[in-house]
Enzyme design. Structure first.
Site: not given
Ligand SMILES: Cc1ncc(COP(=O)(O)O)c(C=O)c1O
Length: 386
Positions: A151, A327
């Site tokens: 990400n 995040c």
């Molecule tokens: C690669 C990746 N995995 C997991 C997540 C988490 O997903 P969620 O926001 O649906 O909990 C994200 C969110 O930024 C992400 O980019």
């Protein structure tokens, strides 16, 4: 407003909202109720499940709705340890925190050993090391958890290759496809994967809804107790309108995949060309010009460009981008991904991530803004050393 933060989240597609509206207004029946309104809700959920399954070439019984990527990953990893005899988890230092923090939490409660694979200079996971590690670990006792696209830097994992390595060594394979489901065709009838996670808000669906694919050979316990929803896999009244939105977003994403992906990839290429021309000192973090997600571009501004306040100035100019993983935004911690990559600690790194709604004109504006801000910073005297 120019929105270049589509790896953090995306705008809700108008067609998705339209599909959701009846379930926010008149069709409010509990899917577990047996009356007409309840049955209508149940049918809508099963339609969405069918859509997700169809686009993964999976069966409907293998798709479970959750609150998003984080919950799906937690369910898969805890379940693999609790119910499938996993004693070793192999992952990488550049995974999302929903994988890394879950592994650390599992280690506290279970006799599980975590192994983190080294990275190649371009940020890809060293798959030769994966092969070697699996040769010495006990077959049938290992879970490999590696994300399809990173990400922060966009690096893409060759799912087929990793799946073949796992099959050869009888290891389970979980992959986080939060950044790729809705952007790439993923065919589970051809690639052996045990667990796969997805999230609607990354591809123009609503927030707070995602799914977990669990291969039909596996049975794991629910993370939540208190109801038999999702065939006993996730207790609690279903997020009806979210599930409907996820189904609609999936349908729309795959119906327009070719056109949209071509447009987004063109934007990324254009951004790279233009910024290299305007600011030849910048670098691209990860394998931007190779195996990389077409929507993610992570740019390194070396210390001599004095780019410290760049992100703030972009924000003031109405341009949304991110200084790392979304995040962790608001938390003043460096990016674990860029650290693992060995990126210069004094460089400023900004992730631009694109969507089908972005335009060339927006990129021109962003690059002009970047150049203006950096020009101004360069003319200011450097602060005194303390
Ligand atoms: C690669 C990746 N995995 C997991 C997540 C988490 O997903 P969620 O926001 O649906 O909990 C994200 C969110 O930024 C992400 O980019």
């Amino acid at each position: 407003m120019i929105y270049f933060d589509n790896a953090a989240t995306t705008a809700l597609h108008a067609g998705v909202l339209e599909a959701m509206m009846p379930y926010l207004q008149n069709n409010y029946g509990n899917p577990s109720s047996i009356h007409a309104l309840g049955r209508k809700s149940r049918a809508a959920i099963e339609k969405a499940r069918k859509t997700v399954a169809k686009h993964l070439q999976a069966s409907v019984g293998e798709i479970f709705f959750t609150s998003g990527g984080t919950e799906s990953t937690n369910t898969a990893l805890w379940g693999a340890v609790r119910n499938l005899g996993v004693q070793h988890i192999i992952s990488s230092p550049t995974e999302h925190h929903c994988v890394l923090h879950t592994i650390h939490a599992i280690e506290k409660y279970h006799p599980v050993q975590a192994h983190f694979l080294p990275l190649l200079p371009n940020g890809h996971v060293n798959l030769q090391r994966l092969n070697e590690l699996l040769t010495i670990l006990p077959p049938g006792r290992v879970l490999v958890s590696l994300m399809h696209a990173n990400n922060e830097i966009g690096n893409l994992l060759p799912l087929q290759t990793v799946s073949e390595i796992c099959v050869k060594h009888n290891a389970l394979f979980h992959t986080d496809t939060v950044q790729t489901f809705g952007y790439y065709a993923i065919d589970l009838s051809r690639i052996a994967i045990d667990f796969l996670t997805g999230s609607a808000h990354k591809f123009h669906g609503p927030k707070g809804i995602g799914f977990l694919y669990i291969n039909h050979r596996h049975h794991i316990d629910s993370m939540l107790q208190g109801g038999s929803q999702e065939r006993n896999m996730r207790a609690g009244t279903e997020n009806l309108y979210g599930i409907v939105g996820l189904g609609a977003a999936t349908e729309l994403a795959y119906a327009n995949l070719e056109t949209d992906s071509r447009h987004i990839a063109m934007l990324k290429q254009y951004f790279m060309q233009q910024i290299k021309q305007a600011l030849p000192q910048v670098t691209f973090n990860g394998d931007a010009e190779g195996q990389s997600h077409y929507k993610v571009l992570n740019i390194g501004f070396p210390p001599e460009l004095q780019a410290d306040l760049l992100l703030l100035n972009l924000d003031i100019a109405g341009i949304c981008a991110s200084g790392g993983s979304a995040c962790s935004s608001g938390v003043d911690v460096g990016s674990h991904v860029l650290q693992a990559l060995g990126v210069h600690p004094q460089s400023v790194n900004i992730r631009f991530s694109f969507s089908k709604y972005n335009t060339i004109a927006e990129i021109d504006t962003a690059i002009e803004t970047l150049c203006n801000v950096l020009r101004k910073a360069a003319t200011k005297p450097a602060p005194p050393l303390v």
